[in-house]
Design a protein around this motif. Structure first.
Motif, mmCIF file in Angstrom:
data_model
loop_
_atom_site.group_PDB
_atom_site.id
_atom_site.type_symbol
_atom_site.label_atom_id
_atom_site.label_comp_id
_atom_site.label_asym_id
_atom_site.label_seq_id
_atom_site.Cartn_x
_atom_site.Cartn_y
_atom_site.Cartn_z
ATOM 1 N N UNK A 177 83.814 -29.391 -22.263
ATOM 2 C CA UNK A 177 84.289 -30.461 -23.132
ATOM 3 C C UNK A 177 83.258 -31.573 -23.241
ATOM 4 N N UNK A 178 82.585 -31.871 -22.148
ATOM 5 C CA UNK A 178 81.547 -32.901 -22.180
ATOM 6 C C UNK A 178 80.337 -32.432 -22.994
ATOM 7 N N UNK A 179 80.030 -31.159 -22.897
ATOM 8 C CA UNK A 179 78.913 -30.623 -23.685
ATOM 9 C C UNK A 179 79.238 -30.688 -25.172
ATOM 10 N N UNK A 180 80.474 -30.338 -25.537
ATOM 11 C CA UNK A 180 80.874 -30.429 -26.944
ATOM 12 C C UNK A 180 80.831 -31.874 -27.429
ATOM 13 N N UNK A 181 81.200 -32.794 -26.536
ATOM 14 C CA UNK A 181 81.083 -34.209 -26.898
ATOM 15 C C UNK A 181 79.627 -34.559 -27.204
ATOM 16 N N UNK A 182 78.712 -34.174 -26.306
ATOM 17 C CA UNK A 182 77.300 -34.503 -26.499
ATOM 18 C C UNK A 182 76.763 -33.905 -27.788
ATOM 19 N N UNK A 183 77.140 -32.663 -28.082
ATOM 20 C CA UNK A 183 76.664 -32.018 -29.310
ATOM 21 C C UNK A 183 77.140 -32.773 -30.546
ATOM 22 N N UNK A 184 78.416 -33.174 -30.558
ATOM 23 C CA UNK A 184 78.955 -33.911 -31.702
ATOM 24 C C UNK A 184 78.354 -35.306 -31.781
ATOM 25 N N UNK A 185 78.133 -35.928 -30.621
ATOM 26 C CA UNK A 185 77.560 -37.275 -30.604
ATOM 27 C C UNK A 185 76.150 -37.276 -31.165
ATOM 28 N N UNK A 186 75.395 -36.228 -30.889
ATOM 29 C CA UNK A 186 74.035 -36.133 -31.422
ATOM 30 C C UNK A 186 74.033 -36.079 -32.944
ATOM 31 N N UNK A 187 75.136 -35.628 -33.523
ATOM 32 C CA UNK A 187 75.265 -35.577 -34.979
ATOM 33 C C UNK A 187 75.883 -36.857 -35.547
ATOM 34 N N UNK A 188 76.210 -37.810 -34.662
ATOM 35 C CA UNK A 188 76.797 -39.069 -35.110
ATOM 36 C C UNK A 188 78.214 -38.927 -35.622
ATOM 37 N N UNK A 189 78.954 -37.961 -35.105
ATOM 38 C CA UNK A 189 80.310 -37.693 -35.571
ATOM 39 C C UNK A 189 81.251 -38.812 -35.119
ATOM 40 N N UNK A 190 81.746 -39.608 -36.063
ATOM 41 C CA UNK A 190 82.606 -40.739 -35.717
ATOM 42 C C UNK A 190 84.004 -40.311 -35.309
ATOM 43 N N UNK A 191 84.325 -39.025 -35.418
ATOM 44 C CA UNK A 191 85.587 -38.532 -34.892
ATOM 45 C C UNK A 191 85.464 -38.194 -33.408
ATOM 46 N N UNK A 192 84.292 -38.475 -32.863
ATOM 47 C CA UNK A 192 84.023 -38.188 -31.457
ATOM 48 C C UNK A 192 83.471 -39.426 -30.740
ATOM 49 N N UNK A 209 83.765 -38.882 -21.167
ATOM 50 C CA UNK A 209 83.078 -37.840 -21.933
ATOM 51 C C UNK A 209 81.577 -38.071 -21.981
ATOM 52 N N UNK A 210 81.176 -39.329 -22.127
ATOM 53 C CA UNK A 210 79.739 -39.605 -22.220
ATOM 54 C C UNK A 210 79.117 -39.921 -20.869
ATOM 55 N N UNK A 211 79.930 -39.779 -19.801
ATOM 56 C CA UNK A 211 79.467 -39.973 -18.424
ATOM 57 C C UNK A 211 78.740 -41.307 -18.281
ATOM 58 N N UNK A 212 79.434 -42.370 -18.738
ATOM 59 C CA UNK A 212 78.828 -43.688 -18.811
ATOM 60 C C UNK A 212 78.806 -44.426 -17.483
ATOM 61 N N UNK A 213 79.635 -44.019 -16.530
ATOM 62 C CA UNK A 213 79.580 -44.611 -15.208
ATOM 63 C C UNK A 213 80.247 -45.955 -15.051
ATOM 64 N N UNK A 214 81.066 -46.360 -16.015
ATOM 65 C CA UNK A 214 81.687 -47.674 -15.946
ATOM 66 C C UNK A 214 82.678 -47.776 -14.795
ATOM 67 N N UNK A 215 82.757 -48.964 -14.158
ATOM 68 C CA UNK A 215 83.791 -49.171 -13.128
ATOM 69 C C UNK A 215 85.177 -48.941 -13.705
ATOM 70 N N UNK A 216 86.063 -48.368 -12.889
ATOM 71 C CA UNK A 216 87.395 -47.977 -13.341
ATOM 72 C C UNK A 216 88.204 -49.143 -13.897
ATOM 73 N N UNK A 217 87.982 -50.345 -13.385
ATOM 74 C CA UNK A 217 88.850 -51.460 -13.791
ATOM 75 C C UNK A 217 88.573 -51.964 -15.199
ATOM 76 N N UNK A 218 87.483 -51.516 -15.809
ATOM 77 C CA UNK A 218 87.156 -51.949 -17.163
ATOM 78 C C UNK A 218 87.317 -50.789 -18.140
ATOM 79 N N UNK A 219 88.326 -50.868 -18.971
ATOM 80 C CA UNK A 219 88.490 -49.868 -20.027
ATOM 81 C C UNK A 219 87.763 -50.329 -21.285
ATOM 82 N N UNK A 220 87.677 -49.446 -22.274
ATOM 83 C CA UNK A 220 86.943 -49.760 -23.500
ATOM 84 C C UNK A 220 87.890 -49.738 -24.697
ATOM 85 N N UNK A 221 87.849 -50.801 -25.506
ATOM 86 C CA UNK A 221 88.628 -50.805 -26.737
ATOM 87 C C UNK A 221 87.762 -50.247 -27.858
#
Length: 327
Positions: free
Chosen positions: A263-278, A228-240
């Motif tokens: 969906x990615x745009x909605x993520x960015x909009x919510x992230x800019x508001x610091x929404x911890x549900x996103x 969603x945040x287009x972070x570019x992480x290698x596939x073998x490393x997931x995030x907890x």
């Protein structure tokens, strides 16, 4: 002389076998300095080497401590320039994580810093040894943030056996002195989530309270939030992270999310508001053990007191068993 002396003390003039995980954007100069001043090894989270952030936080750690400190980077995401800048600031150690450390190993050693390499598998551990790592961090999947699939308990001793004389720090699921005592089969522990819940950590509003409320079963390894945040992480490393509404909505639909611009745009909009549900709240499985936010120096002291008490209790139990078994 520190009460818990390990191979780490042969490499660094630290009092305690405790290192701060260099959490990107969270472990800034104030937190690293506080851990170092308390006798551990504070590590600034250099992450991708963003220049302004790195300059500010490294200046802060240099100003706030005269004790050994370090800086960590995402190996897959940096180039030689941010590493060169960091090395000019005089860190005692540089930690490379998530990727082949070979392109940067000589650069670190030539600057006189210890080369610390974080690994998530035995193959990665062997690569770290091949490039001359001074310290290896064996990170289990219980860790918060990005990592691999191996659990801490079986991974750490396997890496210790492979590493031979090279010191190993245990990481993943360690948040109190009992975990530190268990990790001392290695040379100490690298601790993230417990220090994330500290007064000096760089946290967005509400994150500290979320960590205090959370339970370990509310964490989950996923790729959803990186996609969603287009972070570019290698596939073998997931995030907890802690589970949230966005993760629940897209779990199992990762391929669909990759191509859903809305969906990615909605993520960015919510992230800019610091929404911890996103947005991701990085948290390891040991989050159950976090009941409050404390100054980092107090956390180091508590970790050491608990570890010493645990080892003393085990020693007394062993001595008692030996005494009662003796004719």
């Amino acid at each position: 002389m520190p009460l818990l002396t390990t191979a780490l003390h042969d490499l660094l003039p630290v009092e305690h076998p405790v290192a701060l995980a260099p959490m990107g954007g969270v472990a800034g100069g104030a937190l690293a300095a506080a851990v170092s001043n308390a006798g551990g090894l504070g590590m600034v989270g250099g992450a991708r080497g963003e220049p302004d952030w790195l300059a500010r936080e490294l200046a802060l750690v240099r100003r706030e401590t005269t004790r050994p400190w370090g800086v960590g980077f995402l190996t897959w995401a940096i180039g030689p320039e941010p590493l060169a800048y960091a090395l000019e600031q005089g860190p005692a150690a540089v930690m490379l994580s998530f990727g082949d450390p070979a392109p940067f190993a000589d650069q670190v050693r030539e600057a006189g810093a210890l080369l610390m390499v974080q690994v998530t598998s035995l193959d990665e551990a062997q690569r770290a040894l091949d490039v001359g790592a001074d310290v290896i961090i064996a990170q289990g999947t219980e860790a918060g943030g990005h990592g691999g699939r191996r659990a801490t308990l079986p991974l750490v001793p396997a890496v210790v056996d492979l590493a031979g004389p090279v010191p190993v720090l245990a990481a993943g699921g360690i948040a109190d002195g009992r975990g530190l005592a268990a990790a001392l089969g290695a040379a100490g522990a690298l601790i993230g989530t417990r220090f994330q819940a500290s007064c000096e950590a760089l946290l967005a509003p509400g994150v500290g309270a979320a960590l205090v409320r959370a339970r370990g079963e509310e964490t989950e390894r996923n790729r959803v939030l990186d996609i969603a945040r287009e972070a570019g992480w290698p596939e073998r490393y997931t995030a907890r992270t802690l589970r949230n509404g966005y993760l629940d909505a897209w779990r199992g639909r990762e391929d669909e999310l990759r191509t859903d611009a809305g969906a990615k745009r909605r993520y960015r909009d919510a992230a800019e508001q610091g929404d911890l549900d996103v947005v991701p709240v990085w948290a390891g499985e040991a989050v159950d053990l976090i009941t409050d936010l404390q100054p980092a120096a107090r956390l180091v002291a508590t970790l050491m007191a608990e570890a010493e008490a645990t080892l003393d209790r085990l020693s007394r139990t062993r001595n008692h068993a030996h005494t009662t078994d003796t004719p």
